[in-house]
Design a protein around this motif. Sequence first.
Motif, PDB file in Angstrom:
ATOM      1  N   MET A   1       4.717  31.842 -17.003  1.00 48.17           N
ATOM      2  CA  MET A   1       5.978  31.896 -16.266  1.00 48.17           C
ATOM      3  C   MET A   1       7.084  31.223 -17.066  1.00 48.17           C
ATOM      4  SD  MET A   1       4.807  31.094 -12.343  1.00 48.17           S
ATOM      5  CE  MET A   1       6.372  31.708 -11.685  1.00 48.17           C
ATOM      6  N   LYS A   2       8.315  31.550 -16.736  1.00 46.67           N
ATOM      7  CA  LYS A   2       9.465  30.896 -17.335  1.00 46.67           C
ATOM      8  C   LYS A   2       9.905  29.760 -16.407  1.00 46.67           C
ATOM      9  CE  LYS A   2      11.132  35.054 -19.669  1.00 46.67           C
ATOM     10  NZ  LYS A   2      12.264  36.017 -19.800  1.00 46.67           N
ATOM     11  N   ILE A   3       9.854  28.550 -16.928  1.00 44.79           N
ATOM     12  CA  ILE A   3      10.100  27.359 -16.118  1.00 44.79           C
ATOM     13  C   ILE A   3      11.256  26.580 -16.719  1.00 44.79           C
ATOM     14  CG2 ILE A   3       9.141  25.184 -15.268  1.00 44.79           C
ATOM     15  CD1 ILE A   3       6.352  26.479 -15.549  1.00 44.79           C
ATOM     16  N   LEU A   4      12.210  26.188 -15.872  1.00 43.13           N
ATOM     17  CA  LEU A   4      13.303  25.306 -16.278  1.00 43.13           C
ATOM     18  C   LEU A   4      13.071  23.939 -15.655  1.00 43.13           C
ATOM     19  CD1 LEU A   4      16.124  24.655 -17.491  1.00 43.13           C
ATOM     20  CD2 LEU A   4      17.110  25.533 -15.343  1.00 43.13           C
ATOM     21  N   VAL A   5      13.079  22.899 -16.485  1.00 42.94           N
ATOM     22  CA  VAL A   5      12.981  21.526 -15.993  1.00 42.94           C
ATOM     23  C   VAL A   5      14.282  20.824 -16.341  1.00 42.94           C
ATOM     24  CG1 VAL A   5      11.672  19.380 -15.988  1.00 42.94           C
ATOM     25  CG2 VAL A   5      10.494  21.552 -16.446  1.00 42.94           C
ATOM     26  N   THR A   6      15.124  20.583 -15.351  1.00 45.97           N
ATOM     27  CA  THR A   6      16.327  19.794 -15.600  1.00 45.97           C
ATOM     28  C   THR A   6      15.920  18.321 -15.659  1.00 45.97           C
ATOM     29  OG1 THR A   6      16.946  19.392 -13.285  1.00 45.97           O
ATOM     30  CG2 THR A   6      17.672  21.473 -14.276  1.00 45.97           C
ATOM     31  N   GLY A   7      16.602  17.564 -16.496  1.00 39.20           N
ATOM     32  CA  GLY A   7      16.169  16.178 -16.683  1.00 39.20           C
ATOM     33  C   GLY A   7      14.792  16.105 -17.311  1.00 39.20           C
ATOM     34  N   GLY A   8      14.439  17.117 -18.082  1.00 40.07           N
ATOM     35  CA  GLY A   8      13.079  17.263 -18.574  1.00 40.07           C
ATOM     36  C   GLY A   8      12.731  16.410 -19.774  1.00 40.07           C
ATOM     37  N   ALA A   9      13.664  15.565 -20.236  1.00 36.99           N
ATOM     38  CA  ALA A   9      13.324  14.609 -21.284  1.00 36.99           C
ATOM     39  C   ALA A   9      13.080  13.219 -20.706  1.00 36.99           C
ATOM     40  CB  ALA A   9      14.432  14.542 -22.337  1.00 36.99           C
ATOM     41  N   GLY A  10      13.265  13.068 -19.400  1.00 35.26           N
ATOM     42  CA  GLY A  10      13.033  11.787 -18.749  1.00 35.26           C
ATOM     43  C   GLY A  10      11.573  11.567 -18.427  1.00 35.26           C
ATOM     44  N   PHE A  11      11.301  10.541 -17.639  1.00 32.32           N
ATOM     45  CA  PHE A  11       9.921  10.149 -17.355  1.00 32.32           C
ATOM     46  C   PHE A  11       9.152  11.228 -16.603  1.00 32.32           C
ATOM     47  CE2 PHE A  11       7.320   7.440 -14.212  1.00 32.32           C
ATOM     48  CZ  PHE A  11       6.153   7.625 -14.933  1.00 32.32           C
ATOM     49  N   ILE A  12       9.573  11.528 -15.370  1.00 31.23           N
ATOM     50  CA  ILE A  12       8.849  12.526 -14.592  1.00 31.23           C
ATOM     51  C   ILE A  12       9.053  13.918 -15.193  1.00 31.23           C
ATOM     52  CG2 ILE A  12       8.598  13.615 -12.334  1.00 31.23           C
ATOM     53  CD1 ILE A  12       9.447  10.971 -11.057  1.00 31.23           C
ATOM     54  N   GLY A  13      10.292  14.250 -15.516  1.00 31.97           N
ATOM     55  CA  GLY A  13      10.558  15.569 -16.084  1.00 31.97           C
ATOM     56  C   GLY A  13       9.817  15.815 -17.382  1.00 31.97           C
ATOM     57  N   GLY A  14       9.709  14.795 -18.221  1.00 28.67           N
ATOM     58  CA  GLY A  14       8.992  14.940 -19.478  1.00 28.67           C
ATOM     59  C   GLY A  14       7.513  15.180 -19.272  1.00 28.67           C
ATOM     60  N   ASN A  15       6.930  14.491 -18.299  1.00 29.56           N
ATOM     61  CA  ASN A  15       5.518  14.709 -18.005  1.00 29.56           C
ATOM     62  C   ASN A  15       5.283  16.096 -17.413  1.00 29.56           C
ATOM     63  OD1 ASN A  15       3.438  12.239 -18.244  1.00 29.56           O
ATOM     64  ND2 ASN A  15       5.495  11.415 -17.916  1.00 29.56           N
ATOM     65  N   LEU A  16       6.214  16.565 -16.578  1.00 32.10           N
ATOM     66  CA  LEU A  16       6.089  17.919 -16.037  1.00 32.10           C
ATOM     67  C   LEU A  16       6.202  18.962 -17.148  1.00 32.10           C
ATOM     68  CD1 LEU A  16       8.267  17.802 -12.774  1.00 32.10           C
ATOM     69  CD2 LEU A  16       5.784  17.655 -12.977  1.00 32.10           C
ATOM     70  N   ALA A  17       7.210  18.802 -18.001  1.00 33.65           N
ATOM     71  CA  ALA A  17       7.405  19.772 -19.077  1.00 33.65           C
ATOM     72  C   ALA A  17       6.183  19.819 -19.990  1.00 33.65           C
ATOM     73  CB  ALA A  17       8.660  19.414 -19.870  1.00 33.65           C
ATOM     74  N   GLU A  18       5.602  18.652 -20.283  1.00 34.11           N
ATOM     75  CA  GLU A  18       4.406  18.623 -21.121  1.00 34.11           C
ATOM     76  C   GLU A  18       3.251  19.380 -20.459  1.00 34.11           C
ATOM     77  OE1 GLU A  18       1.069  15.480 -22.852  1.00 34.11           O
ATOM     78  OE2 GLU A  18       2.745  14.740 -21.659  1.00 34.11           O
ATOM     79  N   ALA A  19       3.049  19.126 -19.164  1.00 29.37           N
ATOM     80  CA  ALA A  19       1.948  19.785 -18.460  1.00 29.37           C
ATOM     81  C   ALA A  19       2.127  21.296 -18.461  1.00 29.37           C
ATOM     82  CB  ALA A  19       1.860  19.261 -17.027  1.00 29.37           C
ATOM     83  N   PHE A  20       3.339  21.764 -18.184  1.00 28.62           N
ATOM     84  CA  PHE A  20       3.582  23.205 -18.166  1.00 28.62           C
ATOM     85  C   PHE A  20       3.432  23.818 -19.560  1.00 28.62           C
ATOM     86  CE2 PHE A  20       6.441  22.132 -14.388  1.00 28.62           C
ATOM     87  CZ  PHE A  20       5.451  22.422 -13.478  1.00 28.62           C
ATOM     88  N   ALA A  21       3.893  23.089 -20.579  1.00 29.93           N
ATOM     89  CA  ALA A  21       3.752  23.590 -21.948  1.00 29.93           C
ATOM     90  C   ALA A  21       2.277  23.708 -22.329  1.00 29.93           C
ATOM     91  CB  ALA A  21       4.486  22.663 -22.915  1.00 29.93           C
ATOM     92  N   ARG A  22       1.469  22.734 -21.929  1.00 28.44           N
ATOM     93  CA  ARG A  22       0.035  22.764 -22.250  1.00 28.44           C
ATOM     94  C   ARG A  22      -0.666  23.932 -21.554  1.00 28.44           C
ATOM     95  NH1 ARG A  22      -1.316  18.687 -25.312  1.00 28.44           N
ATOM     96  NH2 ARG A  22      -0.175  16.718 -25.194  1.00 28.44           N
ATOM     97  N   GLU A  23      -0.098  24.373 -20.427  1.00 31.49           N
ATOM     98  CA  GLU A  23      -0.681  25.502 -19.701  1.00 31.49           C
ATOM     99  C   GLU A  23      -0.235  26.848 -20.262  1.00 31.49           C
ATOM    100  OE1 GLU A  23       0.499  24.783 -15.705  1.00 31.49           O
ATOM    101  OE2 GLU A  23      -0.923  23.147 -15.398  1.00 31.49           O
ATOM    102  N   GLY A  24       0.630  26.837 -21.280  1.00 33.60           N
ATOM    103  CA  GLY A  24       1.035  28.074 -21.926  1.00 33.60           C
ATOM    104  C   GLY A  24       2.244  28.742 -21.318  1.00 33.60           C
TER     105      GLY A  24
END
Length: 328
Positions: A1-24
Amino acid sequence: MKILVTGGAGFIGGNLAEAFAREGHDVTVLDNLDPYYDTGIKEQNIEICEDAAAATDGSYEFVDGDVRDDDLTADLVGNADVIYHQAAQAGVRTSVDNPRKPNSINVDGTLNVLDAARDSETERVVLASSSSVYGKPEYLPYDEEHPTTPVSPYGVSKLAGEQYARVYSEVYGLPTVSLRYFTVYGPRMRPNMAISNFVSRCLNGEPPVIYGDGAQTRDFTYIDDVVDVNEQLLHDDAADGEIMNVGSTDNIDIQTLAEVVRDELAPELELEYTEAREADAEHTHADISKANALLGYEPTRDIREGVREFIDWYEANREWYEPLVRQS
């Protein structure tokens, strides 16, 4: 899926972005790298996410920009299937000093995201809210029916954002979910948090410093539990239109928290106390029965387990992380 994470370099956003990236997934992060806390952590998050995406068939793109830029936000939202809106001006005490900044980012920025989403084919907007919306407790634990009377401009701005999300769901049919986080902690968390400061001081032979008498309580939520519930919302529509608590069910007073860290690292140290900080909540404690009923949400760590894991991570990453804590 195409996912946008705003604030995605911060603490929670960064962890979310990493998890989604690891899932492909194809992940886009929008972040303005605001130096509210040192961007060293944000730079680490970006590098970690790039590495995670490189190991999969997905992609990761970092966009240096602001949710208050309505054209940029509309363009990025229009290209995403699901939006995780984490961008915010955090900090209760910061909001007391400058209430207009959290209003601009947390309210106007949220409206930009919601407006863009309702004009696109967005499947869901998941909004980061906060336990700060509750204010002074009339009873504990807080359930979602508890009165919302925030005691800081930050709390007011988060309440406004989640209520706009609710209205956009009811009026425009935009699927939204607002998650009221209760003091999220764990690897790569903001360096000015109590736990990171306690750990740093103990590792350097300095006593933990408690603001106030230490009787104030917090419901600390481990970052992995927050990531898990957000990942579920990528495909699960059971909570669309809802506002719900995401906590640990197990709260602890700050003095005991300091003792847990101290006893783990430097049991010979005595605790120190200083003046309480303005606008800090006295107590937080989450009733998570709604999230459990709708999504089967169950926290996986109590505070003592989570603190031990954080200490292990801290010691492994001390070279780059500790200087950020010491200057915060």
